[in-house]
Design a protein around this motif. Structure first.
Motif, PDB file in Angstrom:
ATOM      1  N   LEU A 169     -50.086 -13.905  14.590  1.00 29.53           N
ATOM      2  CA  LEU A 169     -50.330 -14.793  12.999  1.00 29.53           C
ATOM      3  C   LEU A 169     -51.864 -16.214  13.155  1.00 29.53           C
ATOM      4  CD1 LEU A 169     -49.460 -15.392  10.104  1.00 29.53           C
ATOM      5  CD2 LEU A 169     -48.217 -16.966  11.170  1.00 29.53           C
ATOM      6  N   VAL A 170     -51.528 -16.130  14.667  1.00 28.40           N
ATOM      7  CA  VAL A 170     -52.452 -17.378  15.246  1.00 28.40           C
ATOM      8  C   VAL A 170     -53.642 -16.647  15.080  1.00 28.40           C
ATOM      9  CG1 VAL A 170     -53.315 -19.270  16.780  1.00 28.40           C
ATOM     10  CG2 VAL A 170     -50.820 -19.068  15.804  1.00 28.40           C
ATOM     11  N   ALA A 171     -53.672 -15.743  16.275  1.00 26.64           N
ATOM     12  CA  ALA A 171     -54.899 -15.014  16.525  1.00 26.64           C
ATOM     13  C   ALA A 171     -55.721 -14.380  15.272  1.00 26.64           C
ATOM     14  CB  ALA A 171     -54.666 -13.641  17.680  1.00 26.64           C
ATOM     15  N   SER A 172     -54.662 -14.307  14.729  1.00 30.98           N
ATOM     16  CA  SER A 172     -55.662 -13.839  13.045  1.00 30.98           C
ATOM     17  C   SER A 172     -55.759 -14.862  12.165  1.00 30.98           C
ATOM     18  CB  SER A 172     -54.629 -12.758  11.870  1.00 30.98           C
ATOM     19  OG  SER A 172     -53.595 -13.352  11.659  1.00 30.98           O
ATOM     20  N   HIS A 173     -55.962 -15.939  12.258  1.00 34.76           N
ATOM     21  CA  HIS A 173     -57.037 -16.468  11.801  1.00 34.76           C
ATOM     22  C   HIS A 173     -57.360 -17.885  11.583  1.00 34.76           C
ATOM     23  CE1 HIS A 173     -53.264 -15.043   8.978  1.00 34.76           C
ATOM     24  NE2 HIS A 173     -54.095 -15.559   8.207  1.00 34.76           N
ATOM     25  N   PRO A 174     -58.208 -17.803  12.697  1.00 37.91           N
ATOM     26  CA  PRO A 174     -58.766 -17.971  13.713  1.00 37.91           C
ATOM     27  C   PRO A 174     -59.652 -19.855  13.047  1.00 37.91           C
ATOM     28  CG  PRO A 174     -60.637 -16.129  13.347  1.00 37.91           C
ATOM     29  CD  PRO A 174     -59.002 -15.895  13.109  1.00 37.91           C
ATOM     30  N   ASP A 175     -59.901 -20.148  12.078  1.00 32.26           N
ATOM     31  CA  ASP A 175     -60.411 -20.626  10.960  1.00 32.26           C
ATOM     32  C   ASP A 175     -59.432 -22.011   9.908  1.00 32.26           C
ATOM     33  OD1 ASP A 175     -62.752 -19.654  12.069  1.00 32.26           O
ATOM     34  OD2 ASP A 175     -63.207 -18.079  10.527  1.00 32.26           O
ATOM     35  N   GLN A 176     -58.259 -21.508  10.421  1.00 27.71           N
ATOM     36  CA  GLN A 176     -57.207 -21.931   9.778  1.00 27.71           C
ATOM     37  C   GLN A 176     -56.115 -22.583  10.855  1.00 27.71           C
ATOM     38  OE1 GLN A 176     -58.250 -18.748   8.631  1.00 27.71           O
ATOM     39  NE2 GLN A 176     -59.235 -19.618   7.065  1.00 27.71           N
ATOM     40  N   VAL A 177     -55.968 -23.906  10.558  1.00 24.34           N
ATOM     41  CA  VAL A 177     -54.575 -24.336  11.304  1.00 24.34           C
ATOM     42  C   VAL A 177     -52.774 -24.025  10.938  1.00 24.34           C
ATOM     43  CG1 VAL A 177     -52.969 -25.882  11.411  1.00 24.34           C
ATOM     44  CG2 VAL A 177     -55.250 -26.715  11.454  1.00 24.34           C
TER      45      VAL A 177
END
Ligand code: PMP
Length: 351
Positions: A169-177
């Protein structure tokens, strides 16, 4: 309602906390506190801090506490933020990091304070339904968004995602907190703190209220890379220069350093959770797999609200949520062994 209120107050939907009863003698399994008092080292630290020194302001930067937390998680002190309970840390997070043009994503069944804060700070939200098994499905978060917040383990279901899913989840949203609220992580889930050096968009939030028995002192913390922590520091400095009081700083520092007490307390809670789970299953309950200090369970023949009322009449407090999809369930905090037996005896009388 009053003509003196600012317009924003009318739109608020305040969070309703579980009952904190004034009458003694109740078996209190309704707000996920620890059944054990804090360690002797914590009590000694509080005693050593009390007295004449209280006339002084506390360290505004909570330096000693942040150092102790950083050491435990193998991070730098300036990658740690502390606040008055994780509720306050979350409030600063909503205001400082989660408000964007695109919506914040969170599960539709989760810690209900997220909705309250979204209202308070005017954060646009899109709720993502849990799957049929009341689980968070990471793939469902693959959509345009401004930020994401998940409780892991989730509340009130108690179900945890493995660290590999959190990393996806974290890796697939690099531009979102991506905020992972780990209030219950110490009871059987894996913290995402180890991912922080590799992901600048990850904020991990934890609390001293559950596994460290300090709900009464109100201490929580966030872990993340500097830009995220700096945002929280800016919020704090614009709000209250001395947020964490002197006693809380001393007690929480001693608590995070007392590993032996911590391991024993959480071990007891996990063992009692397994005991309660088996006992409820033997009585016909469905119990969701819990990685927390509570169980979420329902009985096919008894309404959740009725069970809660029956337990209340027998001096046992548990939590019931009058919400779609979970109104059959009870959330039962794991107490001492004796409290768990008192709960089960009351259940036997009811069903
Ligand atoms: N997150 C979750 C998921 C919780 O259940 C709670 C406690 N009710 C909190 C955060 C807040 O805990 P505290 O403010 O005591 O740190």
């Amino acid at each position: 309602m009053s003509r003196f209120w600012s317009p924003a107050i009318h739109a608020l939907e305040p969070y309703v906390a579980g009952e904190q009863p004034k009458i003694p003698g109740l078996v209190k399994l309704n707000t996920n506190e620890s059944p054990y008092g804090p360690s002797q080292k914590v009590l000694d630290a509080i005693a050593a801090t009390s007295g004449e020194r209280l006339r002084l302001y506390p360290d505004p930067a909570s330096t000693g506490l942040r150092e102790a937390i950083a050491k435990r998680f193998d991070l730098a002190m300036d990658e740690v933020f502390v606040g008055n309970g994780s509720d306050e840390v979350l409030a600063f997070t909503f205001a400082g990091l989660l408000k964007h043009d695109a919506p914040l994503l969170h599960p539709d069944i989760t810690y209900s304070f997220y909705k309250t804060y979204a209202r308070l700070f005017e954060v646009k939200v899109e709720e993502i339904p849990l799957d049929d098994g009341l689980r968070v499905r990471i793939g469902d978060y693959d959509r345009p968004c401004g930020a994401i917040i998940l409780a892991n383990p989730n509340a009130p279901t108690g179900i945890a995602l493995p660290l590999t899913e959190i990393e996806k989840l974290v890796a697939s949203h690099p531009d979102q907190v991506v905020v992972i609220d780990e209030a219950y992580v110490d009871f059987g889930a894996e913290t995402a703190a180890s991912l922080i050096p590799r992901y600048e968009n990850l904020l991990v939030v934890q609390t001293f209220s559950k596994s460290r028995s300090l709900a009464g002192l109100r201490v929580g913390f966030a872990l993340g890379q500097r830009p995220l922590i700096e945002a929280l520091e800016r919020m704090k400095d614009s709000f209250n220069s001395y947020p964490v009081d002197m006693l809380a700083q001393a007690a929480a520092t001693a608590a995070i350093e007392d590993e032996a007490w911590f391991d024993e307390a959480r071990g007891n809670i996990i063992a009692n959770r397994e005991m309660v789970t088996k006992a409820l299953e033997a009585r016909g309950f469905e119990v969701l797999p819990s990685s927390t200090n509570f169980v979420f369970a329902r009985h096919p023949a008894h309404q959740g609200a009725d069970l809660q009322r029956g337990l209340r009449e027998r001096a046992v407090l548990v939590r019931h949520f009058n919400k779609p999809r979970i109104s059959d369930f009870l959330r039962v905090t794991i107490g001492t062994t004796e409290e768990c037996h008192q709960f089960l005896e009351a259940i036997d009388q009811i069903i």
